[in-house]
Design a protein around this motif. Structure first.
Motif, PDB file in Angstrom:
ATOM      1  N   VAL A 239     101.313  20.854  93.993  1.00  0.00           N
ATOM      2  CA  VAL A 239     100.469  20.297  95.050  1.00  0.00           C
ATOM      3  C   VAL A 239     101.296  19.966  96.293  1.00  0.00           C
ATOM      4  O   VAL A 239     100.882  20.242  97.428  1.00  0.00           O
ATOM      5  N   VAL A 240     102.487  19.381  96.092  1.00  0.00           N
ATOM      6  CA  VAL A 240     103.349  19.043  97.233  1.00  0.00           C
ATOM      7  C   VAL A 240     103.756  20.301  97.988  1.00  0.00           C
ATOM      8  O   VAL A 240     103.740  20.343  99.223  1.00  0.00           O
ATOM      9  N   LEU A 243     100.588  21.616  99.933  1.00  0.00           N
ATOM     10  CA  LEU A 243     100.245  20.744 101.056  1.00  0.00           C
ATOM     11  C   LEU A 243     101.290  20.833 102.170  1.00  0.00           C
ATOM     12  O   LEU A 243     100.941  20.809 103.362  1.00  0.00           O
ATOM     13  N   THR A 244     102.554  20.932 101.791  1.00  0.00           N
ATOM     14  CA  THR A 244     103.605  21.061 102.804  1.00  0.00           C
ATOM     15  C   THR A 244     103.457  22.363 103.576  1.00  0.00           C
ATOM     16  O   THR A 244     103.588  22.396 104.810  1.00  0.00           O
ATOM     17  N   LEU A 246     100.713  24.053 104.063  1.00  0.00           N
ATOM     18  CA  LEU A 246      99.530  23.936 104.918  1.00  0.00           C
ATOM     19  C   LEU A 246      99.846  23.111 106.170  1.00  0.00           C
ATOM     20  O   LEU A 246      99.483  23.495 107.298  1.00  0.00           O
ATOM     21  N   GLY A 247     100.531  21.990 105.989  1.00  0.00           N
ATOM     22  CA  GLY A 247     100.857  21.145 107.139  1.00  0.00           C
ATOM     23  C   GLY A 247     101.796  21.821 108.112  1.00  0.00           C
ATOM     24  O   GLY A 247     101.608  21.736 109.339  1.00  0.00           O
ATOM     25  N   VAL A 303     101.948  14.021 103.410  1.00  0.00           N
ATOM     26  CA  VAL A 303     102.053  14.630 102.073  1.00  0.00           C
ATOM     27  C   VAL A 303     102.523  13.597 101.053  1.00  0.00           C
ATOM     28  O   VAL A 303     101.986  13.516  99.941  1.00  0.00           O
ATOM     29  N   LEU A 306      99.714  11.120 100.277  1.00  0.00           N
ATOM     30  CA  LEU A 306      98.747  11.733  99.367  1.00  0.00           C
ATOM     31  C   LEU A 306      99.319  11.854  97.958  1.00  0.00           C
ATOM     32  O   LEU A 306      98.622  11.610  96.968  1.00  0.00           O
ATOM     33  N   GLU A 307     100.602  12.230  97.865  1.00  0.00           N
ATOM     34  CA  GLU A 307     101.223  12.387  96.544  1.00  0.00           C
ATOM     35  C   GLU A 307     101.315  11.046  95.823  1.00  0.00           C
ATOM     36  O   GLU A 307     101.103  10.960  94.614  1.00  0.00           O
TER      37      GLU A 307
END
Length: 375
Positions: A239-240, A243-244, A246-247, A303, A306-307
């Motif tokens: 997930v990290v 998300l990274t 995407l950001g 991130v 959220l994590e």
């Protein structure tokens, strides 16, 4: 009349007398004291020698533990498939291993060259970013003083950011360091997962027969806790990384795949890993503009929020969680003692130690009712 043993004391005008029985008891007491003293010295010397031996073999022992961890990972995946596939364990382990290798080969074929190219560029840009930052600070009076102070502190610290990032960049430039170490870990894990019973029985035979049942329970608890911890870490890493990526894509950052891969892999090490992943991203962004570096800080901060507040609480419902202070302290200790390998394996080692202490000391010795990690 009692018999006395009389000893004439030369130069002294009295006679020291002692009954035979009292003399025998004194000699026996001295003999017991000497035996206890020699036993204490021997045990201490043996403990010191064992500690020195383990210290010399620490690197090999860490590789073996890494192999055990990989074996737990394979057995955990095989146990999940066992619900739907009526195959023996060794067959499921072979299937899982073949699937994992196939996915890695496919990923390497599709995106491997691009990722390797970006990793090489990342190393070059990290060096350029460090030089640019140092040049900026040297141009300011306060910056030069800050730079001198920081360099002194970083050189003395056992786990300084410079040393850590130096090892990390070296690791990624050579495909995660020594390939020999990786093959050792993979082979140990594979053979342990394929036929774990001989190794398990061999370890149990090192203990007295009346203790083997309890040791077997401890081993099962450690395995279960490690399996749950690995499940939680793997979920968090995926997930990290996503998300990274995407950001970074949203802020039009360069080297997205390399930086996202780095962020996902380093999140295997809580707390310190995300910081180590942030440093190269900021340095690369600084080569473009300070504004983009600020955007990178925002992305990595979001991130991590959220994590910490969404992903981790969700995963911890079925996974293993450690107190943050215990985890961070263990990471600093293992990193200072054994370097990057100790830092990477510090958390699963802590999980194993804590479960063992809970089972053998708190439950058996203190007779306290406590629920071990993962149960």
């Amino acid at each position: 009349m009692q018999n006395f043993n009389c000893i004439e004391c030369i130069g002294i005008n009295f006679i020291k007398c002692m009954p035979y029985q009292a003399k025998g008891e004194a000699m026996s007491s001295d003999s017991n004291y000497i035996r206890r003293l020699l036993a204490t010295i021997g045990i201490t010397a043996l403990a010191i020698g064992l500690f020195m031996l383990l210290w010399q073999l620490s690197y090999v022992l860490l590789l073996i533990f890494g192999g055990i961890l990989f074996g737990v990972f394979l057995i955990g995946l095989a146990s999940l498939l066992q619900r739907w596939l009526p195959l023996p364990r060794w067959g499921l382990v072979m299937l899982v291993t073949a699937t994992v290798l196939g996915l890695l080969i496919l990923a390497g074929y599709l995106v491997g060259p691009a990722i390797m190219d970006q990793l090489l560029q990342l190393r070059e840009q990290i060096t350029g970013g460090v030089k640019q930052l140092e040049g900026y600070l040297k141009g300011k009076e306060w910056g030069e003083a800050l730079l001198q102070w920081a360099q002194g502190q970083w050189q003395q610290a056992p786990l300084s950011p410079r040393k850590l990032m130096g090892e990390v960049s070296g690791v990624f430039s050579t495909l995660f360091g020594s390939l020999a170490d990786i093959f050792v870990i993979l082979f140990i894990g594979f053979y342990l997962a394929l036929h774990p019973e001989p190794y398990k029985k061999g370890l149990l035979f090192l203990f007295p027969s009346d203790k083997r049942r309890r040791i077997n329970e401890v081993m099962h608890s450690v395995y279960y806790a490690l399996k749950l911890w690995l499940m939680g870490r793997a979920t968090s890493m995926i997930v990290v990384g996503l998300l990274t990526a995407l950001g970074l894509w949203l802020i039009d950052m360069k080297l997205i795949m390399a930086l996202a891969l780095l962020a996902g892999l380093l999140s295997f090490v809580p707390f310190i890993g995300p910081i180590a992943a942030l440093i190269p991203a900021v340095l690369v962004a600084l080569l473009n503009s300070p504004t983009q570096a600020a955007y990178v800080l925002v992305v990595y901060g979001v991130v991590q929020v959220l994590e910490s507040n969404v992903i981790t609480p969700f995963v911890q419902r079925t996974a293993v969680a450690l107190p943050p202070a215990v985890m961070l302290g263990g990471q600093l200790l293992m990193g200072a003692m054994f370097g990057i390998h100790g830092l990477a394996l510090s958390t699963p080692l802590l999980v194993s130690i804590i479960v063992t202490v809970q089972m053998l000391y708190i439950r058996n010795v203190l007779k306290e009712k406590i629920q071990p990690l993962g149960q």
